[in-house]
Structure formats: C-alpha cells, structure tokens
Design a protein around this motif. Structure first.
Motif, PDB file in Angstrom:
ATOM      1  N   LEU A  55       0.875  -1.181   0.000  1.00 45.54           N
ATOM      2  CA  LEU A  55       0.000   0.000   0.000  1.00 45.54           C
ATOM      3  C   LEU A  55       0.903   1.220   0.000  1.00 45.54           C
ATOM      4  CD1 LEU A  55      -2.466  -1.326   2.721  1.00 45.54           C
ATOM      5  CD2 LEU A  55      -2.839  -1.290   0.237  1.00 45.54           C
ATOM      6  N   GLY A  56       0.798   2.029  -1.058  1.00 47.41           N
ATOM      7  CA  GLY A  56       1.826   3.043  -1.264  1.00 47.41           C
ATOM      8  C   GLY A  56       1.321   4.468  -1.324  1.00 47.41           C
ATOM      9  N   GLY A  57       1.924   5.222  -2.253  1.00 44.35           N
ATOM     10  CA  GLY A  57       1.581   6.639  -2.395  1.00 44.35           C
ATOM     11  C   GLY A  57       2.532   7.539  -1.639  1.00 44.35           C
ATOM     12  N   GLY A  64      -9.386   2.561  -4.879  1.00 41.91           N
ATOM     13  CA  GLY A  64      -9.768   1.942  -3.612  1.00 41.91           C
ATOM     14  C   GLY A  64     -10.200   0.490  -3.817  1.00 41.91           C
ATOM     15  N   PHE A  65     -10.218  -0.253  -2.708  1.00 44.65           N
ATOM     16  CA  PHE A  65     -10.587  -1.669  -2.768  1.00 44.65           C
ATOM     17  C   PHE A  65     -12.081  -1.863  -2.499  1.00 44.65           C
ATOM     18  CE2 PHE A  65      -6.153  -1.464  -1.503  1.00 44.65           C
ATOM     19  CZ  PHE A  65      -5.562  -2.357  -2.373  1.00 44.65           C
ATOM     20  N   GLY A  66     -12.703  -0.829  -1.896  1.00 47.28           N
ATOM     21  CA  GLY A  66     -14.099  -0.962  -1.493  1.00 47.28           C
ATOM     22  C   GLY A  66     -14.197  -1.356  -0.027  1.00 47.28           C
ATOM     23  N   ALA A 120       1.204  22.453   8.725  1.00 48.54           N
ATOM     24  CA  ALA A 120       1.745  21.183   8.225  1.00 48.54           C
ATOM     25  C   ALA A 120       1.201  20.016   9.027  1.00 48.54           C
ATOM     26  CB  ALA A 120       3.272  21.213   8.329  1.00 48.54           C
ATOM     27  N   LYS A 121       1.198  18.834   8.377  1.00 48.55           N
ATOM     28  CA  LYS A 121       0.888  17.597   9.097  1.00 48.55           C
ATOM     29  C   LYS A 121       2.206  17.011   9.582  1.00 48.55           C
ATOM     30  CE  LYS A 121      -2.841  16.330   5.944  1.00 48.55           C
ATOM     31  NZ  LYS A 121      -3.165  15.501   4.773  1.00 48.55           N
ATOM     32  N   ASN A 122       2.213  16.391  10.745  1.00 46.83           N
ATOM     33  CA  ASN A 122       3.459  15.777  11.217  1.00 46.83           C
ATOM     34  C   ASN A 122       3.661  14.452  10.484  1.00 46.83           C
ATOM     35  OD1 ASN A 122       5.710  14.779  12.492  1.00 46.83           O
ATOM     36  ND2 ASN A 122       5.168  15.688  14.456  1.00 46.83           N
TER      37      ASN A 122
HETATM   38  N1  LIG Z   1      -3.227  11.857   3.665  1.00 38.36           N
HETATM   39  C1  LIG Z   1      -2.122  12.483   3.270  1.00 38.36           C
HETATM   40  O1  LIG Z   1      -1.759  13.550   3.799  1.00 38.36           O
HETATM   41  C2  LIG Z   1      -1.270  11.898   2.184  1.00 38.36           C
HETATM   42  C3  LIG Z   1      -0.084  12.548   1.824  1.00 38.36           C
HETATM   43  C4  LIG Z   1       0.739  11.988   0.833  1.00 38.36           C
HETATM   44  C5  LIG Z   1       0.357  10.824   0.207  1.00 38.36           C
HETATM   45  N2  LIG Z   1      -0.802  10.212   0.580  1.00 38.36           N
HETATM   46  C6  LIG Z   1      -1.167   8.961  -0.102  1.00 38.36           C
HETATM   47  O2  LIG Z   1      -2.378   9.197  -0.776  1.00 38.36           O
HETATM   48  C7  LIG Z   1      -3.205   8.044  -0.726  1.00 38.36           C
HETATM   49  C8  LIG Z   1      -4.558   8.398  -0.172  1.00 38.36           C
HETATM   50  O3  LIG Z   1      -4.408   8.940   1.118  1.00 38.36           O
HETATM   51  P1  LIG Z   1      -5.684   9.319   1.984  1.00 38.36           P
HETATM   52  O4  LIG Z   1      -5.219  10.121   3.140  1.00 38.36           O
HETATM   53  O5  LIG Z   1      -6.738   9.818   1.084  1.00 38.36           O
HETATM   54  O6  LIG Z   1      -6.127   7.874   2.491  1.00 38.36           O
HETATM   55  P2  LIG Z   1      -7.335   7.457   3.454  1.00 38.36           P
HETATM   56  O7  LIG Z   1      -8.169   8.623   3.782  1.00 38.36           O
HETATM   57  O8  LIG Z   1      -6.778   6.640   4.545  1.00 38.36           O
HETATM   58  O9  LIG Z   1      -8.114   6.460   2.489  1.00 38.36           O
HETATM   59  C9  LIG Z   1      -9.410   6.663   1.993  1.00 38.36           C
HETATM   60  C10 LIG Z   1      -9.682   5.553   1.037  1.00 38.36           C
HETATM   61  O10 LIG Z   1      -8.861   5.678  -0.132  1.00 38.36           O
HETATM   62  C11 LIG Z   1      -8.457   4.395  -0.579  1.00 38.36           C
HETATM   63  N3  LIG Z   1      -7.000   4.274  -0.479  1.00 38.36           N
HETATM   64  C12 LIG Z   1      -6.146   5.004   0.272  1.00 38.36           C
HETATM   65  N4  LIG Z   1      -4.887   4.650   0.057  1.00 38.36           N
HETATM   66  C13 LIG Z   1      -4.925   3.662  -0.858  1.00 38.36           C
HETATM   67  C14 LIG Z   1      -3.943   2.887  -1.512  1.00 38.36           C
HETATM   68  N5  LIG Z   1      -2.620   3.082  -1.281  1.00 38.36           N
HETATM   69  N6  LIG Z   1      -4.352   1.935  -2.397  1.00 38.36           N
HETATM   70  C15 LIG Z   1      -5.664   1.758  -2.657  1.00 38.36           C
HETATM   71  N7  LIG Z   1      -6.644   2.467  -2.091  1.00 38.36           N
HETATM   72  C16 LIG Z   1      -6.275   3.415  -1.197  1.00 38.36           C
HETATM   73  C17 LIG Z   1      -9.183   3.390   0.305  1.00 38.36           C
HETATM   74  O11 LIG Z   1     -10.427   3.173  -0.332  1.00 38.36           O
HETATM   75  P3  LIG Z   1     -11.279   1.853  -0.138  1.00 38.36           P
HETATM   76  O12 LIG Z   1     -11.899   1.960   1.226  1.00 38.36           O
HETATM   77  O13 LIG Z   1     -12.256   1.883  -1.256  1.00 38.36           O
HETATM   78  O14 LIG Z   1     -10.315   0.693  -0.221  1.00 38.36           O
HETATM   79  C18 LIG Z   1      -9.356   4.170   1.576  1.00 38.36           C
HETATM   80  O15 LIG Z   1     -10.390   3.693   2.409  1.00 38.36           O
HETATM   81  C19 LIG Z   1      -2.448   6.992   0.095  1.00 38.36           C
HETATM   82  O16 LIG Z   1      -1.853   6.110  -0.809  1.00 38.36           O
HETATM   83  C20 LIG Z   1      -1.419   7.800   0.861  1.00 38.36           C
HETATM   84  O17 LIG Z   1      -0.232   7.048   1.104  1.00 38.36           O
HETATM   85  C21 LIG Z   1      -1.629  10.718   1.542  1.00 38.36           C
END
Ligand SMILES: NC(=O)c1ccc[n+]([C@@H]2O[C@H](COP(=O)([O-])OP(=O)(O)OC[C@H]3O[C@@H](n4cnc5c(N)ncnc54)[C@H](OP(=O)(O)O)[C@@H]3O)[C@@H](O)[C@H]2O)c1
Length: 242
Positions: free
Chosen positions: A7-9, A49-51, A194-196
């Motif tokens: 699980l990345g990003g 997302g996976f759902g 900023a976020k930590n």
């Molecule tokens: N939040 C931040 O500040 C931030 C900053 C930099 C990068 N990111 C990256 O951006 C992505 C989304 O972050 P978020 O804060 O929106 O996540 P989140 O609020 O925890 O996730 C919301 C939904 O997005 C889907 N999701 C999130 N990460 C996923 C992944 N790596 N692969 C497949 N589905 C994913 C899942 O959907 P389903 O329930 O449908 O599975 C999850 O329930 C992540 O990969 C994270 O590493 C986030």
C-alpha cells in the motif's frame, strides 16, 4: 509462493518497491488514485480503492496475497485501519513502515494541534500569509478562515474552483530547504500549516520555517489501531525474510 501487496503513495513506499524488485519478489504497488499521473514503479501497479474492509478482504483472497506492507502516509488513517481489519480477518500478515515523527528542536516555533479542525481554529485572527502545506484533499475546512492569503502546493493543477482564493504552486516532492525557503520568502509566508508526516520527503518546509523564524501549526498524527511496525526499508525486507 510469496505475493505481496504494497500500500503506497509515498516516497517510502517507492523505496520499498525498489527493494522488492531488486529481491525479485512478486509484489503489487497499490495507489489510491489521488493524482493524475502516479509515478511509475518497478513492480506491478494497481490504482483505486478496494471498497472498504470487505473489498480489501476480497482482493487479498482473489490475488492470493501472502503479505501486506502498509507504507501509506501516516495521515492515510482509513486505509491503514482497513488494512489491519482485512488482514486480521483473512489471516494475512501485515507490517507497517512508519516514519519517525518530526520533533521540534531549537529554533522551532510550533503550535501542536490534534487534528484539522483544530488547525483551522488556530488560524483565527487577523489576516496573515499562510503556507497551507497539507495537500489538496482536506483544505476545504480552511474556507472558515477566509481572511488569510493562502499558498497551496499541490501535485496537480486544480481542475475546479478552490474553496477559497489561493496562490497555487504545482510541484511533487521530495523538496529541499533552499527551494522551500525561497518559496516562502517569495510568498511572504508568515505561518506554515503542516501535518506531522515525518520522514525526509516533506521536512524541507519545516527546516525552512525554522531558518526564517516562522511559526508552524503542526497537526498531530491520527491514532491507528495496533499493528506490527518497522521503521526502515531494511526492516520491511527482514520481516519478509528477504
Ligand atoms: N493523507 C495524506 O496527507 C497523504 C499525503 C501523501 C500521500 N498520501 C497517499 O495518498 C493516498 C490516499 O491517502 P488518503 O489520506 O486519502 O487515504 P485514506 O483517507 O486513509 O483512504 C481513503 C480511502 O482511499 C483508498 N485508499 C487510500 N490509500 C490507498 C492505496 N494506497 N491503495 C488503494 N486504495 C487506497 C481506500 O479506499 P477503499 O476503502 O475503497 O479501499 C481508503 O479507504 C495513500 O496512498 C497515501 O499514502 C496521503
């Protein structure tokens, strides 16, 4: 046979992907699909997302996943929480790659806030020039403090109207201190939000704020369910026995 879901990003996940590829392990890199053009990876990729927990459980089963590595951003709390639940339900081992928190040092002027609403509340007061360095997803709440001049740094050019007028810089990290210092000077930044996040990819703005003597509204990390954790790519590979 080992089949890994990563699980990345994040910058850290990209480093894990490189290590997995080098070790010749079968692995899929999962992106949420938040950015228009996700970075290419040296392993297979899937996007979206996976759902929810059930969807992730179904994916783990269908793909015969043997190991899950959660290298998402520390603020991706929903994904991390779902991963813990789905892996527990399916009996698939999970490891989380967590970055060390940023800790205030000499010269830092941080105000700690527990979450986004508290960060919004912390900006109450006279107009200031604010570098809102939290990405695109959660900026809407800051419309409640419209008196400020905001600077946003986003991965993609916004396609629709923003919730408040803002100067936008489109750029993808990792960033460096000289660049972030220049950016804040150009904008006349008076406070940074900023976020930590921890880690190296986004810390330049914190170091730049320190160098410029600027206050930082630092949003604490969300609380996650208990899970096995390592703090390095080497730790992930050792956990895999690779
Ligand atoms: N939040 C931040 O500040 C931030 C900053 C930099 C990068 N990111 C990256 O951006 C992505 C989304 O972050 P978020 O804060 O929106 O996540 P989140 O609020 O925890 O996730 C919301 C939904 O997005 C889907 N999701 C999130 N990460 C996923 C992944 N790596 N692969 C497949 N589905 C994913 C899942 O959907 P389903 O329930 O449908 O599975 C999850 O329930 C992540 O990969 C994270 O590493 C986030």
């Amino acid at each position: 046979m080992t089949r890994i879901l990563l699980l990345g990003g994040t910058t850290e996940a990209n480093l894990v992907a490189q290590a997995l590829a080098k070790a010749g392990l079968a692995a899929v890199y999962s992106y949420a699909g938040r950015t228009e053009a996700p970075m290419g990876q040296p392993i297979h990729m899937r996007v979206g997302g996976f759902g929810g927990v059930e969807g992730l459980q179904a994916y783990l089963k269908a793909e015969g996943v043997t190991h899950v590595i959660d290298a998402t951003h520390p603020f991706a709390a929903q994904m991390s929480t779902n991963a813990v639940a789905a892996c527990k339900a399916e009996g698939v081992p999970l490891i989380a790659l967590e970055r060390a928190l940023w800790v205030a040092g000499e010269g830092d002027r941080w105000t700690h806030v527990p979450d986004l609403p508290a960060a919004v509340a912390a900006l109450a007061g006279p107009p200031q020039r604010v570098f809102l360095a939290i990405g695109r997803q959660h900026i809407d709440a800051f419309a409640a403090q419209p008196q400020h001049s905001y600077l946003l740094r986003l991965v993609d050019q916004p396609t629709g109207p923003l919730p408040f007028p803002a100067e936008v810089v489109v750029a993808r990290g990792p960033f460096d201190v000289a660049g972030d210092t220049a950016l804040m000077q150009e904008h006349g930044t008076e406070v940074v939000v900023a976020k930590n996040a921890g880690g190296k990819g986004a810390v330049a703005k914190i170091a730049a704020a320190r160098a410029l003597g600027l206050p930082v509204v630092m949003i604490d990390r969300p609380v996650l369910p208990p899970r096995a954790v390592v703090h390095s790519v080497a730790g992930v590979m050792a956990w895999l026995g690779a």
